[in-house]
Write a protein that holds these residues in place. Sequence first.
Motif, short mmCIF file in Angstrom:
data_model
loop_
_atom_site.label_atom_id
_atom_site.label_comp_id
_atom_site.label_asym_id
_atom_site.label_seq_id
_atom_site.Cartn_x
_atom_site.Cartn_y
_atom_site.Cartn_z
N ILE A 242 2.35 2.55 6.47
CA ILE A 242 2.32 2.23 5.05
C ILE A 242 1.38 3.21 4.36
N LYS A 243 1.59 3.35 3.02
CA LYS A 243 0.73 4.22 2.23
C LYS A 243 -0.16 3.32 1.37
N VAL A 244 -1.47 3.64 1.34
CA VAL A 244 -2.38 2.84 0.51
C VAL A 244 -3.08 3.77 -0.48
N LEU A 245 -3.08 3.35 -1.73
CA LEU A 245 -3.68 4.16 -2.81
C LEU A 245 -4.83 3.39 -3.47
N TYR A 246 -5.83 4.14 -3.91
CA TYR A 246 -6.97 3.55 -4.63
C TYR A 246 -7.17 4.32 -5.93
N PHE A 247 -7.50 3.60 -7.00
CA PHE A 247 -7.63 4.26 -8.31
C PHE A 247 -8.94 3.94 -9.01
N ALA A 248 -9.30 4.86 -9.90
CA ALA A 248 -10.40 4.69 -10.86
C ALA A 248 -11.72 4.40 -10.12
N GLY A 249 -12.48 3.41 -10.60
CA GLY A 249 -13.79 3.14 -10.02
C GLY A 249 -13.73 2.81 -8.54
N LEU A 250 -12.65 2.16 -8.12
CA LEU A 250 -12.51 1.83 -6.70
C LEU A 250 -12.33 3.09 -5.86
N ARG A 251 -11.51 4.01 -6.35
CA ARG A 251 -11.32 5.30 -5.67
C ARG A 251 -12.66 6.01 -5.50
N GLU A 252 -13.46 6.00 -6.58
CA GLU A 252 -14.76 6.66 -6.51
C GLU A 252 -15.68 5.97 -5.50
N ALA A 253 -15.69 4.65 -5.54
CA ALA A 253 -16.58 3.88 -4.66
C ALA A 253 -16.22 4.08 -3.19
N LEU A 254 -14.91 4.20 -2.92
CA LEU A 254 -14.45 4.36 -1.54
C LEU A 254 -14.45 5.83 -1.11
N GLY A 255 -14.50 6.74 -2.08
CA GLY A 255 -14.40 8.15 -1.74
C GLY A 255 -13.03 8.52 -1.18
N THR A 256 -12.02 7.72 -1.51
CA THR A 256 -10.67 7.92 -0.97
C THR A 256 -9.64 7.62 -2.05
N ALA A 257 -8.68 8.51 -2.19
CA ALA A 257 -7.62 8.28 -3.17
C ALA A 257 -6.38 7.70 -2.50
N ALA A 258 -6.15 8.09 -1.25
CA ALA A 258 -4.90 7.68 -0.58
C ALA A 258 -5.07 7.81 0.93
N GLU A 259 -4.36 6.99 1.65
CA GLU A 259 -4.34 7.14 3.11
C GLU A 259 -3.01 6.57 3.63
N GLU A 260 -2.64 6.99 4.82
CA GLU A 260 -1.48 6.40 5.48
C GLU A 260 -1.97 5.74 6.74
N LEU A 261 -1.45 4.58 7.02
CA LEU A 261 -1.86 3.92 8.26
C LEU A 261 -0.71 3.06 8.78
N ALA A 262 -0.81 2.79 10.08
CA ALA A 262 0.18 1.90 10.68
C ALA A 262 -0.08 0.50 10.15
N LEU A 263 1.00 -0.22 9.82
CA LEU A 263 0.84 -1.59 9.34
C LEU A 263 0.07 -2.37 10.41
N PRO A 264 -1.15 -2.85 10.07
CA PRO A 264 -1.98 -3.48 11.11
C PRO A 264 -1.33 -4.77 11.62
N PRO A 265 -1.43 -5.04 12.90
CA PRO A 265 -0.85 -6.27 13.48
C PRO A 265 -1.41 -7.49 12.76
N GLY A 266 -0.54 -8.41 12.42
CA GLY A 266 -0.99 -9.64 11.76
C GLY A 266 -1.07 -9.54 10.26
N VAL A 267 -0.95 -8.33 9.69
CA VAL A 267 -0.99 -8.20 8.23
C VAL A 267 0.44 -8.33 7.69
N ALA A 268 0.63 -9.36 6.82
CA ALA A 268 1.97 -9.63 6.29
C ALA A 268 2.02 -9.57 4.78
N ASP A 269 0.85 -9.59 4.14
CA ASP A 269 0.86 -9.55 2.68
C ASP A 269 -0.36 -8.76 2.17
N VAL A 270 -0.43 -8.63 0.82
CA VAL A 270 -1.48 -7.83 0.20
C VAL A 270 -2.87 -8.38 0.54
N GLY A 271 -3.00 -9.70 0.50
CA GLY A 271 -4.29 -10.32 0.81
C GLY A 271 -4.73 -9.99 2.24
#
Lengths: 83, 83, 153, 153
Positions: free
Chosen positions: B2-31
Amino acid sequence: MIKVLYFAGLREALGTAAEELALPPGVADVGGLRAHLAGRGGDWEKLATTKNLRFAVNQDMARADTPVTEGDEVAFFPPVTGG
Amino acid sequence: MIKVLYFAGLREALGTAAEELALPPGVADVGGLRAHLAGRGGDWEKLATTKNLRFAVNQDMARADTPVTEGDEVAFFPPVTGG
Amino acid sequence: MSISVQHEDFDLSTEVAALRAGQPGVGAVVAFVGLVRDMNEGSGVSEMALEHYPGMTEKALAAIVHEARQRWDILGSRIIHRVGALQPCDQIVLVAVSSAHRGEAFAACEFIMDYLKTRAPFWKREVTPDGARWVDARETDDSAAARWARPES
Amino acid sequence: MSISVQHEDFDLSTEVAALRAGQPGVGAVVAFVGLVRDMNEGSGVSEMALEHYPGMTEKALAAIVHEARQRWDILGSRIIHRVGALQPCDQIVLVAVSSAHRGEAFAACEFIMDYLKTRAPFWKREVTPDGARWVDARETDDSAAARWARPES
């Protein structure tokens, strides 16, 4: 003397845009003036029969019971349609 | 993946704008994804603690219970302030 | 709070720029432009003429703007209403309002238009294939203006 | 129903003329222009930067316009939202709507702005004497958007 103005369709129907006349005896408000003018007969009866006729006294929207006194400018016209 | 994007103040706080990762086991929704990412610790805990965090899945506004599946684009961001 | 009743056309960008000039606190401008349509009440319209009551027109528009300023926190306004002969697609009226935030500008602009439609002495006459006719007032204009009525007014 | 997200400025008259082009049935245009103010939350603003979410921005705006068209009988719309670096007094956003009569254009234009403010992924960052800061969302924007909520939606 008072000044009386007519606009738009009413002006056309009366064939008159403006006139000056002595404040007729007994006329104290717009409704009284309207009845007096309609009493001229002929096309002037339209002043009595026109639905939704609007009035202004000294360039402010007026009602039938708005007073009319010496020197006033009174206008009769159909509902406005600008904009 | 999956592709995950971060914007604005959150992007700055995380120091990351985007990443790709394997859908983690057990993760089924946004929460679930949010909790998983916050579990990285450090700055990533801001994903859990940020008030009014907003989400999008495949470029549509989403809620914590919006499903996330393989190939999705998920975005986290503060309330929008355009206009 | 500039008001013009004129024969000449106007340019929207120029008017909005003048409205904002020297006011960096303006965050929102809402502009309404009214136009001559080529159809009205099912008939083609080839030409329109706008009659008005000189003197009262300006006074009525100033009173409407004054009331808008009392109701909303607006920074400026501009009204232009054309009179005389107009063609389909011509601009008839501009009402533009500036404010810090958009809510005030939207409300004040629509209020001014709704009151202008029922209180400013302009009359439209249009030429159709069946001849010339005075445009009838729309009942929806009265109800639009009535929405803004206040118990105390 | 044209939507642009762009760095470039825009000209109001040009955009409204294009919105009306070839549509002589348009009787009303309502245009909203949002501008960079030199003050916000009590601090001077010397510069602003607008970040957005490419792809989602256009999709969100298209969805908002689609909903506006379902709710009101409008003839056309134009949205331009700028991104990148902006200065005080710069234009940020244009929402213009055309219709036969004014009520629809006013409602649809304000609806689009209220939804844009809460649903379109743009973020403002402003430079003040105390440093740069991300602009906080206003609660009044949520309440403005909530006015349009429908039971069925």
